[in-house]
Write an enzyme that holds these catalytic residues in place. Sequence first.
Site, PDB file in Angstrom:
ATOM      1  N   GLY A  55       8.879  -4.641  -8.452  1.00 27.72           N
ATOM      2  CA  GLY A  55       9.753  -3.556  -8.881  1.00 27.72           C
ATOM      3  C   GLY A  55      11.223  -3.941  -8.754  1.00 27.72           C
ATOM      4  N   GLN A  56      12.036  -3.455  -9.719  1.00 24.31           N
ATOM      5  CA  GLN A  56      13.481  -3.696  -9.638  1.00 24.31           C
ATOM      6  C   GLN A  56      14.124  -2.810  -8.573  1.00 24.31           C
ATOM      7  OE1 GLN A  56      14.476  -3.023 -13.718  1.00 24.31           O
ATOM      8  NE2 GLN A  56      14.155  -5.158 -14.285  1.00 24.31           N
TER       9      GLN A  56
ATOM     10  N   SER B 133       7.536   4.320  -0.833  1.00 25.67           N
ATOM     11  CA  SER B 133       6.555   4.785   0.164  1.00 25.67           C
ATOM     12  C   SER B 133       7.276   5.481   1.318  1.00 25.67           C
ATOM     13  CB  SER B 133       5.755   3.601   0.695  1.00 25.67           C
ATOM     14  OG  SER B 133       5.178   2.907  -0.385  1.00 25.67           O
TER      15      SER B 133
ATOM     16  N   GLY C 121       0.825  -1.211   0.000  1.00 29.30           N
ATOM     17  CA  GLY C 121       0.000   0.000   0.000  1.00 29.30           C
ATOM     18  C   GLY C 121       0.857   1.258   0.000  1.00 29.30           C
TER      19      GLY C 121
ATOM     20  N   HIS D  28       4.335   1.719  -7.956  1.00 28.72           N
ATOM     21  CA  HIS D  28       3.332   0.650  -7.865  1.00 28.72           C
ATOM     22  C   HIS D  28       2.381   0.707  -9.054  1.00 28.72           C
ATOM     23  CE1 HIS D  28       4.095   1.380  -3.415  1.00 28.72           C
ATOM     24  NE2 HIS D  28       4.380   0.099  -3.545  1.00 28.72           N
TER      25      HIS D  28
END
Length: 288
Positions: free
Chosen positions: A147-148, A186, A31, A37
């Site tokens: 994700g890389q 995030s 989240g 994202h």
Amino acid sequence: MKIANTADEAYAHIDHWRREGQRIGLVPTMGALHQGHLSLATRSCQECDITAVTIFVNPTQFGPHEDFSRYPRTLEQDLKMLQELGVDLVFTPSNERLYPNGYSTYVSPPDVAKPLEGVFRPGHFRGVATIVLKLFQILPANIAYFGQKDFQQLVVIQRMAEDLNIPIRVVGCPTVRESDGLAMSSRNRYLDPKQRFAAASLWKALSAAQQMLLEGNREVKQLEEVMQQTLYREGAEKIEYARVVDSHWLTDLTTVDRPAVALIAAYVGSTRLIDNIMLETSQKQRHS
Ligand code: PAF
């Protein structure tokens, strides 16, 4: 967009779509969604018939002194963004549902989990591998997108999927960056304006190593030194690692004589940031 709070509900949706012959993409997240994202979910929507996103701040991947309790939680906003993208299913379970009383089964992660993050965040990849395997069981997709930016996590999950014969293709997607190169995360929300400026030091350091390599210097010690110097000069306060390693096994290298990746973990204020770059040895390769 369907929202499932229990594993049974989520599984039933996926099972139904699978029986219809739909190709299913899965995007696991914690989240506090950002463009990084959303790029994963967008790619899934482009490549698959159905896209499922999970939102779960997984307690087992946080150490006792880490930021589990203050990790940003923005569920309402996240759901709005996913709905706008055309996501089909969001799985948002509670801790109690995924780790009920008496829960005691954990995945022992592969060896690629041992260096780098494995040294500084003991137990982290045990928690990641456990939750990802649980999510793969609950939402048996065709493709899962990661994700890389979390390069070691991606390698750990790819290795686990291969070792355990999990019939899900694990795909790594490019890191999305701010205009000064800072990788979206995030945790960037923790940074005040001065720290936000200093946070670009990670990308500057990775770029300096890449530039040095393009100029012909393949000595790993020197590439690591230039990353350290750049990090401190540009405002990072504590470096946990600034390393160049084999990109497949994450093992040590003396010279860049095979595919390699540079990875950094450093603190800006009290915020721990990570980033990486797949190193290119020639301009030609870089632009191809
Ligand atoms: O990368 C993340 O957000 C998390 O580590 C993941 C893969 C969703 C597992 O909790």
